[in-house]
Design a protein around this motif. Structure first.
Motif, PDB file in Angstrom:
ATOM      1  N   ASP A  53       4.667  10.544  -3.859  1.00  0.00           N
ATOM      2  CA  ASP A  53       4.085   9.349  -3.232  1.00  0.00           C
ATOM      3  C   ASP A  53       5.034   8.153  -3.243  1.00  0.00           C
ATOM      4  O   ASP A  53       4.910   7.250  -2.418  1.00  0.00           O
TER       5      ASP A  53
ATOM      6  N   ALA B  10       4.607   8.312   2.595  1.00  0.00           N
ATOM      7  CA  ALA B  10       4.938   7.852   1.252  1.00  0.00           C
ATOM      8  C   ALA B  10       6.097   6.856   1.279  1.00  0.00           C
ATOM      9  O   ALA B  10       6.790   6.700   2.282  1.00  0.00           O
TER      10      ALA B  10
ATOM     11  N   VAL C 264      -3.324   4.470  -3.900  1.00  0.00           N
ATOM     12  CA  VAL C 264      -3.052   5.901  -4.083  1.00  0.00           C
ATOM     13  C   VAL C 264      -3.610   6.335  -5.431  1.00  0.00           C
ATOM     14  O   VAL C 264      -3.231   5.802  -6.473  1.00  0.00           O
TER      15      VAL C 264
ATOM     16  N   LEU D 227       1.646   1.653  -4.314  1.00  0.00           N
ATOM     17  CA  LEU D 227       0.770   2.686  -4.873  1.00  0.00           C
ATOM     18  C   LEU D 227      -0.662   2.202  -5.095  1.00  0.00           C
ATOM     19  O   LEU D 227      -1.491   2.956  -5.589  1.00  0.00           O
TER      20      LEU D 227
ATOM     21  N   PRO E  78      -1.022   9.059  -8.336  1.00  0.00           N
ATOM     22  CA  PRO E  78       0.206   9.255  -7.559  1.00  0.00           C
ATOM     23  C   PRO E  78       1.269  10.050  -8.310  1.00  0.00           C
ATOM     24  O   PRO E  78       1.268  10.119  -9.543  1.00  0.00           O
TER      25      PRO E  78
ATOM     26  N   ARG F  17       6.057  12.801   0.651  1.00  0.00           N
ATOM     27  CA  ARG F  17       5.022  13.251   1.583  1.00  0.00           C
ATOM     28  C   ARG F  17       5.007  12.298   2.772  1.00  0.00           C
ATOM     29  O   ARG F  17       5.547  11.189   2.712  1.00  0.00           O
TER      30      ARG F  17
END
Length: 295
Positions: free
Chosen positions: A189, A242, A112, A109, A115, A239
């Motif tokens: 995510d 992910a 991201v 992550l 998230p 997604r």
């Protein structure tokens, strides 16, 4: 009332735990002593003498541990990464090995922003709360089927929020249900899961067989029944691009990664070992969206 050497009391507790077959008698004795004193374990060498009631209380707790009651139940808490959660009868006790999965997930992550994270089979909520504490910008969801475990998760989430943490959304549901969490379809995510994965009939220590809920430990004849359901749920919620991380038994180092590789919606399947070099969790990513398509 004369004071007594703490090292003698800890040594006595250590011998009692060793005789009972506890795997880490010295560490457990020191943690119990620290709990009685209300001090970190690291401070014990600086406490040479203690009052007799402290020794009596340590003996009492050591006697409980000698029955193979989990240390975490006696202490009332278990740690995972940056969080400490309440645990007790009816909920699975988080294991240190899961911190490796947590570290991997936080790395996935890193780039991201804000998230969405989903923890399936959350139990006490420890893993979900560890992500919430580590990434305050995250929207964290946690799912649990068992009502007793759910009550522990709610208690721990409420304590996290009361301490200023961001709320975690708790879902009472089973990963085997169809049309699960449709509101999160293709937006998550990171999906993480420490599911029941021990093959039925496996011999385990008394701390597990007598205290951990069987439904939180055993995962069918080969241990992969719930893992298969997790895959079915997770792939629809991730997604494109992910990440997914699932903990598993050390006997499943080939079978569980193979389950992920058979999914055409997943790529980059990687097996990870624990600190003892044993297979412990597997990671993957949902395949990226086709060029030109929206993710």
């Amino acid at each position: 009332m004369s004071r007594l050497p703490l090292r003698v009391a800890v040594g006595e507790a250590t011998r009692a735990l060793e005789a009972a077959g506890v795997s880490s008698p010295r560490v457990d004795a020191e943690l119990l002593a620290a709990h009685v004193l209300g001090e970190p374990r690291s401070k014990l060498p600086m406490i040479p003498l203690v009052d007799p009631p402290v020794v009596a209380r340590l003996r009492e707790l050591a006697a409980r541990r000698a029955t193979r009651e989990p240390l975490q139940h006696i202490l009332g808490t278990a740690a995972l990464g940056p969080v400490e959660v309440a645990v007790g009868p009816g909920v699975f006790v988080p294991r240190p090995e899961t911190e490796l999965l947590l570290e991997w997930g936080l790395g996935a992550l890193r780039d991201v922003r804000s998230p969405t994270v989903l923890d399936l089979c959350t139990g006490s909520g420890a893993l979900a709360l560890a992500f919430a504490a580590s990434r305050p910008d995250a929207s964290v969801h946690a799912l649990e089927a068992d009502p007793v475990a759910l009550s522990w998760a709610k208690r721990n989430i409420d304590a996290h929020v009361a301490g200023g943490g961001r709320p975690v959304t708790l879902h009472h549901a089973d990963v085997r249900w169809s049309n699960l969490l449709v509101e999160l379809e293709a937006v998550v995510d990171l999906v993480v899961c420490n599911p029941p994965y021990v093959p039925d009939g496996t011999a385990l220590p008394p701390e597990v067989t007598a205290w951990d809920p069987p439904d939180a430990v055993f995962g069918g004849p080969d241990g992969t029944e719930i893992i298969a359901a997790v895959l079915g749920t997770a792939t629809g919620l991730l997604r494109h691009g992910a990440a997914l991380a699932i903990e598993h038994d050390d006997t499943q180092g080939d079978s569980v990664p193979a389950m992920l590789r058979r999914r055409r919606t997943l790529s980059d399947v990687v097996e990870h070992t624990d600190l003892n070099g044993r297979p412990r969790f597997v990671t993957a990513r949902r395949v990226p969206a086709p060029t030109g398509a929206r993710s």
